[in-house]
Structures are given as structure tokens and as C-alpha cells.
Design an enzyme around this catalytic site. Sequence first.
Site, PDB file in Angstrom:
ATOM      1  CD  GLU A   1       1.835  -4.201 -14.574  1.00 56.48           C
ATOM      2  OE1 GLU A   1       1.949  -5.378 -14.230  1.00 56.48           O
ATOM      3  OE2 GLU A   1       2.160  -3.765 -15.684  1.00 56.48           O
TER       4      GLU A   1
ATOM      5  CB  SER B   1      -4.747   8.183  -5.912  1.00 56.40           C
ATOM      6  OG  SER B   1      -5.930   7.401  -5.818  1.00 56.40           O
TER       7      SER B   1
ATOM      8  CG  HIS C   1      -4.590   2.464   7.108  1.00 53.32           C
ATOM      9  ND1 HIS C   1      -5.937   2.597   7.387  1.00 53.32           N
ATOM     10  CD2 HIS C   1      -4.514   2.373   5.764  1.00 53.32           C
ATOM     11  CE1 HIS C   1      -6.626   2.574   6.257  1.00 53.32           C
ATOM     12  NE2 HIS C   1      -5.780   2.443   5.256  1.00 53.32           N
TER      13      HIS C   1
ATOM     14  CE  LYS D   1      -5.912   5.282  -1.909  1.00 52.85           C
ATOM     15  NZ  LYS D   1      -4.999   4.225  -2.389  1.00 52.85           N
TER      16      LYS D   1
ATOM     17  CG  ASP E   1      -0.104  -0.132  -2.507  1.00 47.51           C
ATOM     18  OD1 ASP E   1      -1.119   0.067  -3.200  1.00 47.51           O
ATOM     19  OD2 ASP E   1       0.322  -1.266  -2.259  1.00 47.51           O
TER      20      ASP E   1
END
Length: 195
Positions: free
Chosen positions: A40, A10, A176, A15, A69
Amino acid sequence: MDTQILIIASGNPGKVREFKGLLSGLPLKVKAQPEGLDVEEAGSTFTANARIKALAVAAETGEWALADDSGLSVDALGGAPGVHSARYAPSDPERIARLLQALESEDKRNACFCAALCVAAPDGTVLLEVEGQCKGWITRTPRGDQGFGYDPIFEVEGTQATFAEMSLQDKKAHGHRGRAFTLLEPRLRQLLSQQ
């Protein structure tokens, strides 16, 4: 025995910092991905995007890579922004403004944060994959100054607090990414013990 290096796939400093905190109890040397490395995300699911990023960063660096993600899916918007959460607008404040505007006349504000985690090896092997979810709803105005992304407008079910109002410990317990990490940690620990 050398300490296993794990690259966080990342470019987002928030993050990377969050993952360093989550991984601090494991025998790992955690590093951010090289600057300028851009992968990408062409997957149609959170899991597919995490896998694409982990494999690309592992291949590029020659080290294990952990990618996540994650995104926000809002029921009233048919699941949007979903896998496009990070690309919904150019900056966090603009993403928040766009989402609040889209929900302006909406009373049903249920939403779900999802995080898919993938650990990959440089040889192209997917070592681990998990997914965590957190239910809640979108507030009418931002609250709190912790966290990043949509954190100030996502109130976590059963807490009366947004992610941006929570300590890192509470966010780990309710969030999450924390839930996905709870699934990942014992499996990662086992993998490390086999090295």
C-alpha cells in the site's frame, strides 16, 4: 563473487522491462517482485511511496529492492493526478480518457512527470534515493504506441514527441525515470563496487 540480486518493486510488466533495460550495464541480476505482493502506497510524496515500496519488497524477499514512484502532475489540475496517477482510473485507457476530459476546455496544459527512485536493503536500510523530473504538456489526443500509462498524451518539452512516440533510448535520455536513473546509476555502481 555472487552477482547482486536486485528486485524491481513493481507488479507492472512495462516498468519492470524498462528497468531491466536501464540496469543492463550494471553487474546485477534483475528480477521482478513476487506475484501477488501488494504494497500500500500511503505516502504523500513520490519519494515517500518509493521508500515504502522498496523497504517492503526488500524485507519480503531478503534481497535489495529498487522501487520507483512516479506520476504526472498537471498545473491546471492543481498538481493532480500526482501521487494518485496510477489510481486515477482502473486502466491506462481510462486514466488517459479521464485526464483528457478534465482538460477538455483548458488551453494551459503544462505538466511534469516526476520519478523518485529508492534502493533498500532487507535490513531496513535505505541505500539510495534520487528524484528526476521531465517537463512537457498534455496533448489533445493520444499519439504513439510505445510505453505505458500516460505516455501517449505527454509531449516532452523540446522534442515535439510524446513518450509513446519515442524509442527506449530517447525515453531514457528525456524521461523522468531516465533522468532519475542517470542520478542513481553512478551511486549504485559505487555501492556495488563496495560489496
